[in-house]
Design a protein around this motif. Structure first.
Motif, PDB file in Angstrom:
ATOM      1  N   MET A 170      26.325  -5.573  15.981  1.00 41.29           N
ATOM      2  CA  MET A 170      26.676  -5.128  17.323  1.00 41.29           C
ATOM      3  C   MET A 170      25.383  -4.958  18.137  1.00 41.29           C
ATOM      4  O   MET A 170      24.434  -4.335  17.655  1.00 41.29           O
ATOM      5  CB  MET A 170      27.413  -3.784  17.218  1.00 41.29           C
ATOM      6  N   GLU A 171      25.396  -5.491  19.334  1.00 39.43           N
ATOM      7  CA  GLU A 171      24.177  -5.522  20.145  1.00 39.43           C
ATOM      8  C   GLU A 171      23.664  -4.125  20.443  1.00 39.43           C
ATOM      9  O   GLU A 171      22.462  -3.861  20.443  1.00 39.43           O
ATOM     10  CB  GLU A 171      24.503  -6.261  21.454  1.00 39.43           C
ATOM     11  N   GLU A 172      24.644  -3.224  20.735  1.00 45.56           N
ATOM     12  CA  GLU A 172      24.230  -1.873  21.103  1.00 45.56           C
ATOM     13  C   GLU A 172      23.545  -1.202  19.927  1.00 45.56           C
ATOM     14  O   GLU A 172      22.652  -0.361  20.114  1.00 45.56           O
ATOM     15  CB  GLU A 172      25.447  -1.038  21.537  1.00 45.56           C
ATOM     16  N   MET A 173      23.953  -1.532  18.718  1.00 43.23           N
ATOM     17  CA  MET A 173      23.357  -0.895  17.545  1.00 43.23           C
ATOM     18  C   MET A 173      21.938  -1.412  17.335  1.00 43.23           C
ATOM     19  O   MET A 173      21.090  -0.690  16.833  1.00 43.23           O
ATOM     20  CB  MET A 173      24.219  -1.160  16.306  1.00 43.23           C
ATOM     21  N   ASP A 174      21.684  -2.641  17.762  1.00 40.88           N
ATOM     22  CA  ASP A 174      20.304  -3.119  17.708  1.00 40.88           C
ATOM     23  C   ASP A 174      19.455  -2.342  18.696  1.00 40.88           C
ATOM     24  O   ASP A 174      18.266  -2.107  18.468  1.00 40.88           O
ATOM     25  CB  ASP A 174      20.248  -4.624  18.041  1.00 40.88           C
ATOM     26  N   LEU A 175      20.094  -1.952  19.803  1.00 38.77           N
ATOM     27  CA  LEU A 175      19.368  -1.171  20.807  1.00 38.77           C
ATOM     28  C   LEU A 175      18.961   0.182  20.240  1.00 38.77           C
ATOM     29  O   LEU A 175      17.915   0.723  20.603  1.00 38.77           O
ATOM     30  CB  LEU A 175      20.246  -0.951  22.047  1.00 38.77           C
ATOM     31  N   LEU A 176      19.828   0.712  19.384  1.00 38.82           N
ATOM     32  CA  LEU A 176      19.504   2.017  18.788  1.00 38.82           C
ATOM     33  C   LEU A 176      18.169   1.973  18.065  1.00 38.82           C
ATOM     34  O   LEU A 176      17.399   2.936  18.082  1.00 38.82           O
ATOM     35  CB  LEU A 176      20.607   2.425  17.798  1.00 38.82           C
ATOM     36  N   LYS A 177      17.904   0.841  17.441  1.00 37.68           N
ATOM     37  CA  LYS A 177      16.641   0.722  16.702  1.00 37.68           C
ATOM     38  C   LYS A 177      15.451   0.677  17.652  1.00 37.68           C
ATOM     39  O   LYS A 177      14.314   0.911  17.222  1.00 37.68           O
ATOM     40  CB  LYS A 177      16.666  -0.537  15.838  1.00 37.68           C
ATOM     41  N   LYS A 178      15.737   0.376  18.908  1.00 38.98           N
ATOM     42  CA  LYS A 178      14.632   0.293  19.871  1.00 38.98           C
ATOM     43  C   LYS A 178      14.375   1.635  20.551  1.00 38.98           C
ATOM     44  O   LYS A 178      13.465   1.750  21.376  1.00 38.98           O
ATOM     45  CB  LYS A 178      14.950  -0.754  20.936  1.00 38.98           C
ATOM     46  N   LEU A 179      15.206   2.603  20.255  1.00 34.75           N
ATOM     47  CA  LEU A 179      14.980   3.926  20.836  1.00 34.75           C
ATOM     48  C   LEU A 179      13.627   4.461  20.373  1.00 34.75           C
ATOM     49  O   LEU A 179      13.158   4.141  19.276  1.00 34.75           O
ATOM     50  CB  LEU A 179      16.077   4.907  20.400  1.00 34.75           C
ATOM     51  N   GLU A 180      13.074   5.294  21.215  1.00 35.22           N
ATOM     52  CA  GLU A 180      11.749   5.847  20.931  1.00 35.22           C
ATOM     53  C   GLU A 180      11.712   6.528  19.568  1.00 35.22           C
ATOM     54  O   GLU A 180      12.561   7.353  19.262  1.00 35.22           O
ATOM     55  CB  GLU A 180      11.418   6.865  22.016  1.00 35.22           C
ATOM     56  N   LYS A 181      10.729   6.160  18.781  1.00 31.34           N
ATOM     57  CA  LYS A 181      10.543   6.807  17.476  1.00 31.34           C
ATOM     58  C   LYS A 181       9.375   7.771  17.589  1.00 31.34           C
ATOM     59  O   LYS A 181       8.385   7.486  18.268  1.00 31.34           O
ATOM     60  CB  LYS A 181      10.243   5.757  16.403  1.00 31.34           C
ATOM     61  N   VAL A 182       9.494   8.879  16.903  1.00 35.70           N
ATOM     62  CA  VAL A 182       8.419   9.868  16.958  1.00 35.70           C
ATOM     63  C   VAL A 182       7.846  10.074  15.558  1.00 35.70           C
ATOM     64  O   VAL A 182       8.459   9.697  14.551  1.00 35.70           O
ATOM     65  CB  VAL A 182       8.940  11.220  17.528  1.00 35.70           C
ATOM     66  N   LYS A 183       6.681  10.694  15.541  1.00 40.28           N
ATOM     67  CA  LYS A 183       6.013  10.990  14.277  1.00 40.28           C
ATOM     68  C   LYS A 183       5.817  12.496  14.164  1.00 40.28           C
ATOM     69  O   LYS A 183       5.910  13.225  15.153  1.00 40.28           O
ATOM     70  CB  LYS A 183       4.630  10.338  14.247  1.00 40.28           C
ATOM     71  N   ALA A 184       5.480  12.916  12.966  1.00 38.34           N
ATOM     72  CA  ALA A 184       5.157  14.329  12.757  1.00 38.34           C
ATOM     73  C   ALA A 184       3.825  14.638  13.438  1.00 38.34           C
ATOM     74  O   ALA A 184       2.936  13.786  13.494  1.00 38.34           O
ATOM     75  CB  ALA A 184       5.061  14.624  11.257  1.00 38.34           C
ATOM     76  N   PRO A 185       3.685  15.867  13.956  1.00 39.51           N
ATOM     77  CA  PRO A 185       2.423  16.223  14.624  1.00 39.51           C
ATOM     78  C   PRO A 185       1.300  16.392  13.602  1.00 39.51           C
ATOM     79  O   PRO A 185       1.556  16.471  12.397  1.00 39.51           O
ATOM     80  CB  PRO A 185       2.764  17.551  15.308  1.00 39.51           C
ATOM     81  N   PRO A 186       0.056  16.481  14.070  1.00 40.05           N
ATOM     82  CA  PRO A 186      -1.057  16.688  13.133  1.00 40.05           C
ATOM     83  C   PRO A 186      -0.929  18.037  12.426  1.00 40.05           C
ATOM     84  O   PRO A 186      -0.290  18.971  12.942  1.00 40.05           O
ATOM     85  CB  PRO A 186      -2.299  16.685  14.038  1.00 40.05           C
ATOM     86  N   HIS A 187      -1.524  18.138  11.234  1.00 38.30           N
ATOM     87  CA  HIS A 187      -1.515  19.383  10.434  1.00 38.30           C
ATOM     88  C   HIS A 187      -0.103  19.816  10.044  1.00 38.30           C
ATOM     89  O   HIS A 187       0.143  20.992   9.810  1.00 38.30           O
ATOM     90  CB  HIS A 187      -2.201  20.536  11.199  1.00 38.30           C
TER      91      HIS A 187
END
Lengths: 131, 187
Positions: free
Chosen positions: A1-18
């Motif tokens: 499903m195209e929209e589900m591919d869009l989900l993968k393009k949503l902004e990904k975040v990382k854990a902060p330092p420390h």
């Protein structure tokens, strides 16, 4: 499903330092709190036991202490009424107890009482019964 | 589960903090990202992720190697996230201005550029999706778990997970179509 591919393009975040250090700090705090809990429990149990012990001793001294009755001979000798006679002496302890017989007499009334005086009216000592 | 992970968790069960540190390093980004996609709040996601790993440490003795370690960690994170969402429903909402300012700060740790209009609509649609459907959709379409793994994580039957993923996707599709039809998306 195209929209589900869009989900993968949503902004990904990382854990902060420390991040790891903060996690380890939390773990240490939780460990210390866990160690304090048994110590607090032990202290409160000890306190409760000490309170019970003191209450038991005080109860024995002031409430449950038994004072044996003083014998008549001892009273004549001038012994104080509150003197305690040892229970293990093996002697017979007389019990003096005042009783109120007013409730035992059925015909007793609160009014004036009649006193009967028996008086000898004859000096003869005949023992025959005269009808 | 890999032998390394098996050995790591065994050492954590024995109280080895260095082994626990390795697990945190290996999973921290995934868990923070997962919780962010679910809650939509970065600070909350970090807070929940920290709590997740603390629970992993203290509950390591309860872990049984019948499922992968990742499933177990995600299960703890999911439960925390669900509890947090229940609490959040009782708390008054924050203004959109505050959210916008907050998202600017979040971009410092993001891997991708700022969302386009369509992606923004998608994020809004995801936030509007009920947690019951949001969790399996995020786990499936963003974290890449299989339906069987999701069933293990959420402790639900596989059939239930399939149905929830299907409904969640349908909801997102409908919302996006409405947004595009309404001309809100800027491509």
């Amino acid at each position: 499903m195209e929209e589900m591919d869009l989900l993968k393009k949503l902004e990904k975040v990382k854990a902060p330092p420390h991040f790891e250090q903060k996690v380890m700090a939390r773990v240490s705090l939780r460990k210390k709190a866990a160690e304090r809990r048994p110590a607090a429990l032990r202290l409160s149990l000890a306190g409760a036991f000490a309170t019970l012990l003191i209450a038991f001793v005080l109860l024995n001294i002031f409430v449950l202490q038994k004072k044996a009755p003083v014998g008549v001979a001892d009273i004549k000798k001038g012994a104080p009424a509150a003197e305690v006679v040892p229970a293990a002496s093996g002697q017979i302890v007389s019990v003096i107890e005042t009783l109120d017989y007013s409730t035992e007499v059925r015909s007793r009334s609160n009014g004036a009482q009649t006193i009967y005086l028996l008086e000898q009216v004859s000096y003869t000592t005949s023992k025959e019964i005269l009808y | 589960m890999s032998m390394d992970e098996h050995e790591l968790i065994r050492q954590v069960q024995e109280g080895n903090e260095a082994a626990f540190g390795q697990i945190v390093t290996a999973y921290k980004d995934r868990i923070v990202n997962y919780l962010y996609q679910f809650t939509g709040d970065y600070q909350k996601a970090v807070e929940l992720a920290q709590e997740t790993f603390v629970r992993v440490y203290f509950k390591a003795g309860q872990f049984r190697p019948i499922a992968p370690l990742s499933s177990w960690i995600y299960a703890i994170a999911s439960n925390l996230a669900k509890t947090e969402m229940k609490k959040a429903r009782r708390i008054p909402t924050v203004s959109l201005d505050e959210i916008a300012a907050h998202e600017v700060g979040q971009n410092a740790y993001s891997e991708d550029p700022v969302d386009s209009g369509l992606l923004k609509n998608l994020r809004e649609a995801l936030s509007a999706l009920h947690p019951r459907y949001r969790l399996p959709v995020v786990l499936k379409d963003m974290e890449g778990f299989s339906q069987e793994e999701i069933a293990q994580i959420l402790k639900k039957p596989v059939g239930t997970i399939k149905a929830r993923i299907s409904r969640g996707r349908r909801f997102l599709k409908t919302r996006l179509e409405k947004a595009v039809a309404g001309g809100k998306a800027v491509l």
